[in-house]
Each structure stands twice: as structure tokens, then as C-alpha cells.
Design an enzyme around this catalytic site. Structure first.
Site, short mmCIF file in Angstrom:
data_model
loop_
_atom_site.label_atom_id
_atom_site.label_comp_id
_atom_site.label_asym_id
_atom_site.label_seq_id
_atom_site.Cartn_x
_atom_site.Cartn_y
_atom_site.Cartn_z
N LEU A 3 -11.09 21.06 54.23
CA LEU A 3 -10.44 22.36 54.39
C LEU A 3 -11.33 23.47 53.85
O LEU A 3 -11.48 24.53 54.48
CB LEU A 3 -9.09 22.37 53.66
CG LEU A 3 -8.04 21.35 54.09
CD1 LEU A 3 -6.70 21.67 53.42
CD2 LEU A 3 -7.89 21.33 55.61
N TYR A 4 -11.91 23.24 52.69
CA TYR A 4 -12.80 24.23 52.08
C TYR A 4 -14.02 24.46 52.98
O TYR A 4 -14.44 25.60 53.21
CB TYR A 4 -13.23 23.73 50.71
CG TYR A 4 -14.21 24.61 49.99
CD1 TYR A 4 -13.82 25.82 49.44
CD2 TYR A 4 -15.55 24.20 49.82
CE1 TYR A 4 -14.73 26.62 48.75
CE2 TYR A 4 -16.45 24.99 49.13
CZ TYR A 4 -16.04 26.20 48.60
OH TYR A 4 -16.94 26.98 47.92
N ALA A 5 -14.59 23.38 53.50
CA ALA A 5 -15.75 23.49 54.38
C ALA A 5 -15.41 24.29 55.63
O ALA A 5 -16.19 25.14 56.08
CB ALA A 5 -16.26 22.10 54.75
N LYS A 8 -15.19 28.01 54.78
CA LYS A 8 -16.49 28.63 54.52
C LYS A 8 -17.32 28.78 55.80
O LYS A 8 -18.07 29.75 55.95
CB LYS A 8 -17.25 27.80 53.47
CG LYS A 8 -16.68 27.95 52.07
CD LYS A 8 -16.65 29.40 51.62
CE LYS A 8 -16.21 29.59 50.20
NZ LYS A 8 -16.21 31.02 49.80
#
Length: 250
Positions: free
Chosen positions: A152-154, A157
Site C-alpha cells: 500500500l505504501y509503495a 509513493k
């Protein structure tokens, strides 16, 4: 390399990378508008900057609330005038395997990161026109082959980097430069991990050619200050790794 008398709005400025960026910009002459969910944290950053003899104000804001963002920009302009630098650093982080994440997790990560960045970019566009600069914060998580455990973070970003490229192309005629950095920094959470798991940290550092984590102000902040300065006037749409050589973009 100077940003003398420029007004800079930095989100997520209460600690870590955001705080380092704010301090680096202040040291080079910018007047800082520091934004964070916790007024206490950004107020401490503002106090540190003022103790160094520079100007800074702290504003609490939930960047996932579009009405709060409207008020934030209005308050910033009223306090210091038109911002000419915008740094989108705020980001909620929710880690874990994809099968253990929820739609709500995804929404929180995207709302706090790329959606908030897009909203602020649009709100600040009229003030940035004619020579402003935007720096968005990406992550190596988005460019590594294996992003297991932080998908999710990737995704958030990489969405921010896509918005960076689009804005750089669409707003070049407005004389707004838009870039991103991909930092590797000794943030508070990273420092805790290094202390708690020294063997893992040593193995991780072996993947960094310069064999150290970046200082939030002297390394990461300095790179952002460069991208916001006139020395970088011919750089836009770029994602700059500031990571000691760990990630090499193709």
C-alpha cells in the site's frame, strides 16, 4: 544555493525527514510554514528554527480533510504571503501483506499521500505560478522489485511520482518546477530499528554503497533545498534518489 526570502510550506514537518527539510530550507533563508497533524510536534520544529534566528510558524492540519487544506492555504498566505515552495511529505503508513489489508487501509494511505499532495498542489498553483517549486517525497519502496509487506505504501509513493511527472509537464508553461526525491533517512522509526535490531541494520547498510543512512537535514534537506533553488532552474519532472546509492533508477 539559496532560497532567500522564499515562503515554503512543508507538510509532515513535525519530525524526521519533514523536520530536516524544514530546517535545511530555513538555514538557506526561507520562511517556513510547518504543517502536521500534531500541533505540538510542528510547534517544536518551529521553535527550533526560530532559535536559529529564522522565521517559522506551525499550523495543525489533517491533510486528508479538503476543507482543512483550504483553510491551511488561506492561513499560510495571510501569515507569510504567497508560498513559492511546496514540499509534500505527509504520509500515513500502514504495512502488512496485501491479504491482511482492508479497503479502509488503502483509503487512508492514498488520502494522506497522493490525494493530499494533489489537493495542495492545485491549491498552491496560483501562488507558485511564475517561478515556484514543488518537491514531493517518494520512496524506494515503490521502485524495488520486491515490495512485499508494504504494497500500500509503495503504491501511494509511486502515485505521487506519477503526479509529479504530470504536473511538471502540465505546469512548465506556468514556470512551476515539480520534482520528487527518493530518500533513505535516519528517521526516528529507523533509528529505533537500528538500535533494536543491529544485525538486521548492519545487513541493510551493506546494501548502501556509502554505508550510512542519510541525515534528515544535511543530506535529505539539502537535496530538497537544491531542487527548490534557482541553481536547479532547469530540472523538472525528475525523481532524485537521495539514498547513498542504494536504489539505481533505470
Amino acid at each position: 544555493m539559496t532560497v532567500e526570502n522564499k515562503v515554503a510550506l512543508v507538510t509532515g514537518a513535525g519530525q524526521g525527514v519533514g523536520q530536516g527539510i524544514a530546517c535545511a530550507l530555513a538555514e538557506r533563508g526561507a520562511r517556513l510554514i510547518l504543517v502536521g497533524r500534531s500541533h505540538e510536534k510542528v510547534a517544536r520544529t518551529a521553535e527550533q528554527i526560530r532559535e536559529r534566528g529564522h522565521e517559522a510558524i506551525a499550523l495543525a492540519c489533517d491533510v486528508t480533510d479538503p476543507h482543512a487544506l483550504d483553510a491551511l492555504v488561506a492561513d499560510a498566505v495571510a501569515a507569510f504571503g504567497s508560498p513559492s515552495i511546496l514540499v509534500n511529505n505527509a504520509q500515513t503508513v500502514i504495512d502488512g501483506p496485501l491479504l491482511s489489508t482492508t479497503d479502509d487501509d488503502y483509503g487512508q494511505v492514498m488520502d494522506s499521500g497522493p490525494l493530499a499532495a494533489l489537493r495542495l498542489m492545485r491549491l498552491c498553483h496560483p501562488y507558485l505560478s511564475g517561478g515556484g517549486a514543488i518537491v514531493n517525497i517518494g520512496s524506494a519502496a515503490g521502485v524495488r522489485w520486491d515490495s512485499s509487506g508494504y504494497g500500500l505504501y509503495a503504491a501511494a509513493k509511486e502515485a505521487i511520482r506519477a503526479l509529479t511527472r504530470a504536473a511538471a509537464c502540465e505546469w512548465a508553461g506556468d514556470e512551476i518546477r515539480v520534482n520528487a526525491i527518493i530518500p533513505l533517512s535516519l528517521s526516528p522509526s529507523m533509528a529505533d530499528w537500528v538500535e533494536d535490531r543491529p544485525d538486521e541494520a548492519e545487513a541493510f547498510l551493506s546494501t548502501v554503497p556509502l554505508r550510512r543512512l542519510g541525515d534528515p537535514e544535511k543530506d535529505i534537506g539539502a537535496a530538497v533545498a537544491f531542487l527548490c533553488s534557482d541553481d536547479a532552474r532547469y530540472i523538472t519532472g525528475h525523481s532524485m534518489p537521495v539514498d547513498g546509492g542504494q536504489v539505481l533508477l533505470q
